[in-house]
Design a protein around this motif. Structure first.
Motif, mmCIF file in Angstrom:
data_model
loop_
_atom_site.group_PDB
_atom_site.id
_atom_site.type_symbol
_atom_site.label_atom_id
_atom_site.label_comp_id
_atom_site.label_asym_id
_atom_site.label_seq_id
_atom_site.Cartn_x
_atom_site.Cartn_y
_atom_site.Cartn_z
ATOM 1 N N GLU A 85 0.824 -1.209 0.000
ATOM 2 C CA GLU A 85 0.000 0.000 0.000
ATOM 3 C C GLU A 85 0.859 1.261 0.000
ATOM 4 O OE1 GLU A 85 -2.591 -0.482 3.323
ATOM 5 O OE2 GLU A 85 -3.702 -2.097 2.360
ATOM 6 N N SER A 86 1.963 1.234 0.724
ATOM 7 C CA SER A 86 2.873 2.376 0.741
ATOM 8 C C SER A 86 3.497 2.603 -0.627
ATOM 9 C CB SER A 86 3.968 2.175 1.792
ATOM 10 O OG SER A 86 3.409 2.107 3.078
ATOM 11 N N MET A 87 3.849 1.513 -1.316
ATOM 12 C CA MET A 87 4.413 1.633 -2.663
ATOM 13 C C MET A 87 3.384 2.222 -3.632
ATOM 14 S SD MET A 87 6.582 -1.954 -2.783
ATOM 15 C CE MET A 87 6.629 -1.996 -4.549
ATOM 16 N N GLN A 88 2.144 1.761 -3.535
ATOM 17 C CA GLN A 88 1.091 2.295 -4.397
ATOM 18 C C GLN A 88 0.854 3.772 -4.122
ATOM 19 O OE1 GLN A 88 -2.151 -0.321 -3.481
ATOM 20 N NE2 GLN A 88 -1.431 -1.957 -4.832
ATOM 21 N N ALA A 92 1.520 6.768 -6.761
ATOM 22 C CA ALA A 92 0.398 7.636 -7.154
ATOM 23 C C ALA A 92 0.710 9.110 -6.883
ATOM 24 C CB ALA A 92 -0.872 7.226 -6.420
ATOM 25 N N LYS A 93 1.421 9.382 -5.789
ATOM 26 C CA LYS A 93 1.754 10.762 -5.406
ATOM 27 C C LYS A 93 3.128 11.187 -5.915
ATOM 28 C CE LYS A 93 -1.890 11.433 -2.737
ATOM 29 N NZ LYS A 93 -2.850 12.474 -2.886
#
Length: 129
Positions: A85-88, A92-93
């Motif tokens: 989730e942190s990688m996504q 994304a940001k």
């Protein structure tokens, strides 16, 4: 949690915290007291794990499923999910992401030679960071 920490050097509790966006999120907070070589309290290490990605019913009923009972740290299943989730989020940001891993050299030898009880005592003596 404060009362529990007075009695023991470590405490773990489910909490609600306010994020930088002003919203409240569920979390798991662990606090570990770190003592110096004289046994005096030197500092505390506080780890807050965001539980918002875990379904509410699972957070309340199965927190042991996601955290290691000995260290209080996220287990492999939760850690993998949090890293993904942190990688996504970082992608994304368009942000950077760093992951740090700690390995205890020759830990298997400690367990093999001195037994799992000594290995567990060694692991639980480290602060959860």
């Amino acid at each position: 949690m404060r009362e529990e920490l007075q009695l023991r050097d470590r405490s773990k509790s489910q909490v609600s915290y306010r994020s930088h966006d002003g919203q409240f999120y569920p979390g798991m907070m662990s606090i570990n007291r770190v003592r110096n070589e004289h046994g005096e309290i030197d500092h505390h290490v506080i780890v807050l794990a965001d539980l918002s990605a875990i379904p509410a019913h699972a957070r309340h009923l199965n927190r042991e499923v996601y955290f290691d009972a000995l260290t209080g740290l996220p287990n492999l299943q939760l850690l993998t999910q949090l890293i993904q989730e942190s990688m996504q989020h970082a992608e994304a940001k368009q942000l950077s992401l760093a992951v740090c891993s700690l390995d205890i050299d020759f830990f298997k030898n400690i367990n093999d030679r001195l037994g799992a009880t000594v290995g567990d005592a060694l692991l639980s003596s480290f602060p959860s960071v």
